[in-house]
Design a protein around this motif. Structure first.
Motif, short mmCIF file in Angstrom:
data_model
loop_
_atom_site.label_atom_id
_atom_site.label_comp_id
_atom_site.label_asym_id
_atom_site.label_seq_id
_atom_site.Cartn_x
_atom_site.Cartn_y
_atom_site.Cartn_z
N LEU A 213 -17.36 -14.24 -49.67
CA LEU A 213 -18.34 -13.34 -50.25
C LEU A 213 -18.61 -12.19 -49.28
O LEU A 213 -18.67 -12.39 -48.07
N THR A 214 -18.78 -11.00 -49.82
CA THR A 214 -19.22 -9.86 -49.03
C THR A 214 -20.60 -9.45 -49.51
O THR A 214 -20.79 -9.17 -50.70
N LEU A 215 -21.56 -9.46 -48.58
CA LEU A 215 -22.92 -9.03 -48.89
C LEU A 215 -23.08 -7.60 -48.39
O LEU A 215 -22.86 -7.31 -47.20
N PHE A 216 -23.47 -6.71 -49.28
CA PHE A 216 -23.57 -5.29 -48.96
C PHE A 216 -25.02 -4.94 -48.60
O PHE A 216 -25.90 -4.99 -49.46
N TYR A 217 -25.23 -4.60 -47.34
CA TYR A 217 -26.51 -4.07 -46.88
C TYR A 217 -26.35 -2.56 -46.66
O TYR A 217 -25.23 -2.04 -46.67
N ALA A 218 -27.44 -1.85 -46.45
CA ALA A 218 -27.39 -0.39 -46.39
C ALA A 218 -26.41 0.13 -45.35
O ALA A 218 -25.61 1.03 -45.63
N ASN A 219 -26.45 -0.45 -44.14
CA ASN A 219 -25.66 0.10 -43.05
C ASN A 219 -24.67 -0.88 -42.43
O ASN A 219 -24.04 -0.57 -41.41
N PHE A 220 -24.54 -2.07 -43.01
CA PHE A 220 -23.60 -3.06 -42.48
C PHE A 220 -23.21 -4.04 -43.58
O PHE A 220 -23.78 -4.02 -44.67
N ARG A 221 -22.24 -4.87 -43.28
CA ARG A 221 -21.75 -5.85 -44.23
C ARG A 221 -21.77 -7.23 -43.59
O ARG A 221 -21.56 -7.38 -42.38
N VAL A 222 -21.99 -8.25 -44.42
CA VAL A 222 -21.94 -9.64 -43.96
C VAL A 222 -20.95 -10.39 -44.84
O VAL A 222 -21.06 -10.35 -46.08
N ARG A 223 -19.97 -11.07 -44.21
CA ARG A 223 -19.03 -11.89 -44.97
C ARG A 223 -19.43 -13.36 -44.81
O ARG A 223 -19.76 -13.81 -43.70
N ILE A 224 -19.37 -14.05 -45.92
CA ILE A 224 -19.70 -15.48 -45.99
C ILE A 224 -18.44 -16.22 -46.41
O ILE A 224 -17.90 -15.96 -47.50
N LYS A 225 -17.96 -17.13 -45.55
CA LYS A 225 -16.70 -17.82 -45.87
C LYS A 225 -16.85 -19.33 -45.67
O LYS A 225 -17.48 -19.79 -44.71
N ALA A 226 -16.24 -20.08 -46.57
CA ALA A 226 -16.20 -21.54 -46.43
C ALA A 226 -14.95 -22.05 -47.14
O ALA A 226 -14.56 -21.53 -48.18
N GLY A 227 -14.33 -23.07 -46.55
CA GLY A 227 -13.16 -23.66 -47.16
C GLY A 227 -12.80 -24.97 -46.50
O GLY A 227 -13.35 -25.33 -45.46
N PHE A 228 -11.85 -25.69 -47.11
CA PHE A 228 -11.48 -27.03 -46.66
C PHE A 228 -10.10 -27.10 -46.02
O PHE A 228 -9.59 -28.18 -45.73
N PHE A 229 -9.46 -25.93 -45.79
CA PHE A 229 -8.15 -25.94 -45.15
C PHE A 229 -8.17 -25.08 -43.89
O PHE A 229 -7.41 -24.14 -43.74
N VAL A 230 -9.06 -25.43 -42.98
CA VAL A 230 -9.15 -24.73 -41.70
C VAL A 230 -9.01 -25.77 -40.60
O VAL A 230 -9.99 -26.37 -40.16
N ARG A 231 -7.78 -26.01 -40.20
CA ARG A 231 -7.53 -27.03 -39.17
C ARG A 231 -7.91 -26.51 -37.78
O ARG A 231 -8.41 -27.25 -36.95
N GLU A 232 -7.64 -25.24 -37.56
CA GLU A 232 -8.02 -24.60 -36.30
C GLU A 232 -9.21 -23.69 -36.59
O GLU A 232 -9.08 -22.68 -37.28
N ALA A 233 -10.36 -24.04 -36.06
CA ALA A 233 -11.61 -23.40 -36.47
C ALA A 233 -11.71 -21.95 -36.01
O ALA A 233 -11.34 -21.59 -34.90
N ASN A 234 -12.20 -21.11 -36.92
CA ASN A 234 -12.64 -19.77 -36.57
C ASN A 234 -13.99 -19.86 -35.88
O ASN A 234 -14.68 -20.88 -35.98
N PRO A 235 -14.43 -18.80 -35.20
CA PRO A 235 -15.83 -18.79 -34.77
C PRO A 235 -16.73 -18.95 -35.99
O PRO A 235 -16.46 -18.38 -37.05
N ALA A 236 -17.77 -19.74 -35.86
CA ALA A 236 -18.70 -19.91 -36.98
C ALA A 236 -19.48 -18.63 -37.22
O ALA A 236 -19.86 -18.33 -38.35
N TYR A 237 -19.70 -17.86 -36.14
CA TYR A 237 -20.47 -16.62 -36.24
C TYR A 237 -19.75 -15.54 -35.44
O TYR A 237 -19.47 -15.72 -34.24
N THR A 238 -19.44 -14.45 -36.10
CA THR A 238 -18.86 -13.29 -35.43
C THR A 238 -19.73 -12.08 -35.76
O THR A 238 -19.92 -11.74 -36.93
#
Length: 347
Positions: A213-238
């Protein structure tokens, strides 16, 4: 100290792990028992409480607060009955299945002068508390983008039928999604619009198990991601701002500790391993810094403190019904966006 008499609507994993241990040790609550339909388990852990055979029996008891921790599809029905019976309520995530249901519950609670909170315990995760402090301290400058992940590697279907049967409460969007959507709402408020990409990736799955999901704020964006095929973890927060970046792996230990029966001791509880500290790379007072940041202590006990304060001292709920409505607006917008393949406005 006033004792708030509290009952659970289920004593499965949620009741056993996330609610009963805190209600039992908190001096402001008295755990009365749980509604148990088939397995009678709560008295094995808490011999002095009751096992209610029906919801009506529970509501007829001298209960002040009810924890609605049943499957998502039942939240609206049960929470409405609880509120109409004159009881305060805490409702598990996802708050409801639709915005209309969430708004109706919020109105009933307001009209009857009752407290209604949404159980978003992840606001008190150690990793998220640290992210919030980084943002509040302003060390990244104006935010440009943020990305929140709740990833797992688990290709197998859940043995819990309500999680894998096509119904309005099933799927990762309403399971893991509300945690990180709520975290975004608690930090930034409700976005102006949402774009949602929702998929089914597991073999034989009939419910969504991947979201972007992409959340559109006035001056920035927030992406929300979740899934069950991530064997090597991404940072939880970037987080990337105009002065610097912060990357934090998921590290909160509370759920794992609760699952193995550890009690929420308030001195050492919720302390992450130092190896999971976040990385801050920014400029402060003209000096470039690239260093690990000590992680704050996590503590779900703070949520229950907030619930107690809201009822006993007439303070706002720690997570309000209106905030629950906002999360449902984002979820509903994401579903519409995925179906229509376009950005959906909220405000």
């Amino acid at each position: 100290m006033q004792k708030i008499k509290t009952a659970l609507l289920s004593y499965g994993m949620s009741g056993k792990v996330f609610h009963a241990p805190f209600l039992d040790i908190h001096q402001g609550f008295e755990l009365l028992g749980s509604w148990e339909r088939s397995k009678k388990l709560i008295q094995e852990d808490y011999p002095y409480v009751k096992s209610y055979a029906t919801l009506d029996e529970l509501l007829a008891d001298d209960v002040d607060l009810v924890i609605v921790n049943t499957p998502v599809g039942t939240h609206y029905e049960y929470a409405k009955k609880v509120l109409l019976a004159g009881k305060h309520a805490v409702v598990e995530k996802a708050f409801t299945t639709t915005v209309a249901e969430a708004k109706e519950l919020a109105k009933i609670a307001k009209d009857k002068g009752l407290k209604l909170a949404v159980f978003q315990n992840r606001r008190w995760d150690s990793d998220f508390k640290t992210v919030k402090k980084i943002i509040d301290d302003g060390v990244l400058g104006d935010l440009v983008e943020a990305e929140f992940h709740f990833d797992r590697y688990n290709p197998l279907l859940s043995p819990k039928a309500h999680k894998e049967t096509a119904n309005d409460g099933a799927g990762v969007l309403k399971d893991l999604g509300p945690h990180i959507i709520d975290q975004a709402v608690s930090l930034f408020g409700c976005p102006k619009s949402v774009f949602g990409d929702i998929r089914v990736t597991r073999e034989n799955s009939v419910v969504d198990d991947w979201i972007d999901l992409t959340l559109f704020y006035a001056n920035f964006r927030v992406r929300i991601k979740a899934g069950f095929f991530v064997r090597e973890a991404n940072p939880a927060y970037t987080l990337h701002g105009k002065k610097g970046s912060f990357l934090k792996p998921r590290g909160d230990v509370q759920e794992d500790d609760l699952k193995v029966g550890k009690k929420p001791n308030l001195d050492s509880w919720g302390t992450e391993d130092e190896s999971l500290q976040g990385l801050l790379h920014t400029e402060i007072d003209g000096k470039i810094l690239r260093e690990k940041v000590p992680t704050l202590q996590g503590n779900y006990f703070s949520f229950f403190d907030g619930v107690y304060d809201s009822i006993a001292n007439h303070k706002p709920e720690p997570v309000t019904a209106d905030e629950g409505v906002k999360v449902m607006q984002i979820i509903e917008a994401a579903i519409a966006s995925n179906a229509q393949q376009k950005v959906i406005s909220i405000l």
